[in-house]
Design a protein around this motif. Structure first.
Motif, PDB file in Angstrom:
ATOM      1  N   ARG A   5      -1.103 -30.104 -20.965  1.00  0.00           N
ATOM      2  CA  ARG A   5      -0.455 -31.011 -20.019  1.00  0.00           C
ATOM      3  C   ARG A   5      -0.301 -30.359 -18.648  1.00  0.00           C
ATOM      4  N   TRP A   6       0.150 -29.086 -18.629  1.00  0.00           N
ATOM      5  CA  TRP A   6       0.314 -28.382 -17.355  1.00  0.00           C
ATOM      6  C   TRP A   6      -0.995 -28.362 -16.586  1.00  0.00           C
ATOM      7  N   ARG A   7      -2.088 -27.978 -17.275  1.00  0.00           N
ATOM      8  CA  ARG A   7      -3.374 -27.858 -16.599  1.00  0.00           C
ATOM      9  C   ARG A   7      -3.883 -29.229 -16.142  1.00  0.00           C
ATOM     10  N   ARG A   8      -3.714 -30.239 -16.996  1.00  0.00           N
ATOM     11  CA  ARG A   8      -4.147 -31.585 -16.613  1.00  0.00           C
ATOM     12  C   ARG A   8      -3.422 -32.026 -15.345  1.00  0.00           C
ATOM     13  N   LYS A   9      -2.111 -31.784 -15.304  1.00  0.00           N
ATOM     14  CA  LYS A   9      -1.330 -32.184 -14.116  1.00  0.00           C
ATOM     15  C   LYS A   9      -1.705 -31.339 -12.903  1.00  0.00           C
ATOM     16  N   GLU A  10      -1.999 -30.066 -13.137  1.00  0.00           N
ATOM     17  CA  GLU A  10      -2.428 -29.214 -12.036  1.00  0.00           C
ATOM     18  C   GLU A  10      -3.719 -29.748 -11.412  1.00  0.00           C
ATOM     19  N   LEU A  11      -4.602 -30.269 -12.256  1.00  0.00           N
ATOM     20  CA  LEU A  11      -5.859 -30.846 -11.777  1.00  0.00           C
ATOM     21  C   LEU A  11      -5.674 -32.269 -11.251  1.00  0.00           C
ATOM     22  N   LYS A  12      -4.438 -32.792 -11.404  1.00  0.00           N
ATOM     23  CA  LYS A  12      -4.100 -34.158 -10.971  1.00  0.00           C
ATOM     24  C   LYS A  12      -4.940 -35.204 -11.702  1.00  0.00           C
ATOM     25  N   TRP A  13      -5.159 -34.954 -12.999  1.00  0.00           N
ATOM     26  CA  TRP A  13      -5.867 -35.892 -13.855  1.00  0.00           C
ATOM     27  C   TRP A  13      -4.866 -36.691 -14.662  1.00  0.00           C
ATOM     28  N   THR A  14      -5.210 -37.927 -14.967  1.00  0.00           N
ATOM     29  CA  THR A  14      -4.414 -38.724 -15.898  1.00  0.00           C
ATOM     30  C   THR A  14      -4.861 -38.377 -17.321  1.00  0.00           C
ATOM     31  N   GLN A  15      -4.078 -38.817 -18.287  1.00  0.00           N
ATOM     32  CA  GLN A  15      -4.500 -38.636 -19.682  1.00  0.00           C
ATOM     33  C   GLN A  15      -5.812 -39.383 -19.932  1.00  0.00           C
ATOM     34  N   GLU A  16      -5.990 -40.519 -19.283  1.00  0.00           N
ATOM     35  CA  GLU A  16      -7.219 -41.288 -19.430  1.00  0.00           C
ATOM     36  C   GLU A  16      -8.416 -40.505 -18.901  1.00  0.00           C
ATOM     37  N   GLN A  17      -8.253 -39.851 -17.747  1.00  0.00           N
ATOM     38  CA  GLN A  17      -9.358 -39.076 -17.175  1.00  0.00           C
ATOM     39  C   GLN A  17      -9.734 -37.903 -18.081  1.00  0.00           C
ATOM     40  N   LEU A  18      -8.738 -37.221 -18.618  1.00  0.00           N
ATOM     41  CA  LEU A  18      -9.032 -36.110 -19.527  1.00  0.00           C
ATOM     42  C   LEU A  18      -9.686 -36.638 -20.798  1.00  0.00           C
ATOM     43  N   SER A  19      -9.182 -37.743 -21.315  1.00  0.00           N
ATOM     44  CA  SER A  19      -9.748 -38.282 -22.557  1.00  0.00           C
ATOM     45  C   SER A  19     -11.217 -38.679 -22.371  1.00  0.00           C
ATOM     46  N   GLU A  20     -11.561 -39.231 -21.212  1.00  0.00           N
ATOM     47  CA  GLU A  20     -12.956 -39.597 -20.941  1.00  0.00           C
ATOM     48  C   GLU A  20     -13.852 -38.370 -20.944  1.00  0.00           C
ATOM     49  N   ARG A  21     -13.376 -37.276 -20.346  1.00  0.00           N
ATOM     50  CA  ARG A  21     -14.166 -36.045 -20.285  1.00  0.00           C
ATOM     51  C   ARG A  21     -14.357 -35.418 -21.669  1.00  0.00           C
ATOM     52  N   LEU A  22     -13.430 -35.728 -22.576  1.00  0.00           N
ATOM     53  CA  LEU A  22     -13.480 -35.165 -23.931  1.00  0.00           C
ATOM     54  C   LEU A  22     -14.017 -36.160 -24.964  1.00  0.00           C
ATOM     55  N   SER A  23     -14.344 -37.371 -24.524  1.00  0.00           N
ATOM     56  CA  SER A  23     -14.778 -38.444 -25.424  1.00  0.00           C
ATOM     57  C   SER A  23     -13.738 -38.717 -26.504  1.00  0.00           C
ATOM     58  N   LEU A  24     -12.478 -38.820 -26.071  1.00  0.00           N
ATOM     59  CA  LEU A  24     -11.348 -39.129 -26.949  1.00  0.00           C
ATOM     60  C   LEU A  24     -10.641 -40.356 -26.403  1.00  0.00           C
ATOM     61  N   THR A  25      -9.713 -40.890 -27.176  1.00  0.00           N
ATOM     62  CA  THR A  25      -8.842 -41.926 -26.652  1.00  0.00           C
ATOM     63  C   THR A  25      -7.691 -41.235 -25.916  1.00  0.00           C
ATOM     64  N   PHE A  26      -7.095 -41.934 -24.961  1.00  0.00           N
ATOM     65  CA  PHE A  26      -5.979 -41.310 -24.253  1.00  0.00           C
ATOM     66  C   PHE A  26      -4.808 -41.087 -25.201  1.00  0.00           C
ATOM     67  N   GLN A  27      -4.714 -41.904 -26.262  1.00  0.00           N
ATOM     68  CA  GLN A  27      -3.643 -41.710 -27.242  1.00  0.00           C
ATOM     69  C   GLN A  27      -3.801 -40.369 -27.962  1.00  0.00           C
ATOM     70  N   GLN A  28      -5.047 -39.976 -28.224  1.00  0.00           N
ATOM     71  CA  GLN A  28      -5.285 -38.682 -28.876  1.00  0.00           C
ATOM     72  C   GLN A  28      -4.870 -37.546 -27.946  1.00  0.00           C
ATOM     73  N   VAL A  29      -5.209 -37.650 -26.669  1.00  0.00           N
ATOM     74  CA  VAL A  29      -4.784 -36.641 -25.692  1.00  0.00           C
ATOM     75  C   VAL A  29      -3.263 -36.600 -25.647  1.00  0.00           C
ATOM     76  N   GLN A  30      -2.642 -37.757 -25.657  1.00  0.00           N
ATOM     77  CA  GLN A  30      -1.181 -37.845 -25.643  1.00  0.00           C
ATOM     78  C   GLN A  30      -0.594 -37.117 -26.859  1.00  0.00           C
ATOM     79  N   LYS A  31      -1.160 -37.310 -28.024  1.00  0.00           N
ATOM     80  CA  LYS A  31      -0.674 -36.656 -29.237  1.00  0.00           C
ATOM     81  C   LYS A  31      -0.887 -35.145 -29.173  1.00  0.00           C
TER      82      LYS A  31
END
Length: 137
Positions: free
Chosen positions: A19-45
């Motif tokens: 979470r810290w790194r994602r926020k440092e990069l100013k990415w949303t959970q959706e943006q990170l999930s797309e880069r990882l081919s996951l759902t944003f709910q999985q990133v959230q978990k």
């Protein structure tokens, strides 16, 4: 589910570091999930430490976030229930720190300082300031 498959304090720490790194990069959970081919709910978990992250997924996470895998475990000793690492009542490990927006900005700015001497000096100053208790007189 067996107890060994349940999330633990390390999973919480790893999630918080994601979470810290994602926020440092100013990415949303959706943006990170797309880069990882996951759902944003999985990133959230993952970020909440509710779901454990496999070694392969953690490696992929490190690549996407442009970090060494060791980043996710930095400071882990401070948060584990090890002898001498328990909070005052000695029954539970100390809670993970909660990071607010101001702390995230401080961390982000601090990481942009290239001069090791300056970083060490600033860290010492911040630690000294944190150790000062207000006078209750």
């Amino acid at each position: 589910m067996s107890e060994s498959k349940l999330p633990n304090r390390i999973d919480e720490l790893v999630g918080q570091r994601i979470r810290w790194r994602r926020k440092e990069l100013k990415w949303t959970q959706e943006q990170l999930s797309e880069r990882l081919s996951l759902t944003f709910q999985q990133v959230q978990k993952y970020e909440k430490g509710v779901n454990r992250i496999s070694a392969g997924r953690l490696y992929e996470m490190a690549v996407v976030l442009d970090l060494p895998v060791a980043y996710f475990f930095e400071g882990a000793e401070e948060y584990l229930s090890l002898p001498g690492q328990l909070n005052e009542d000695a029954s539970e490990p100390a809670p993970l720190p909660q990071i607010d927006q101001e702390a995230m900005e401080l961390l982000s700015a601090f990481q942009q300082i290239d001069d090791d001497g300056l970083r060490k000096s600033l860290l010492a100053t911040i630690k000294a300031a944190a150790a000062i208790e207000p006078n209750n007189s």
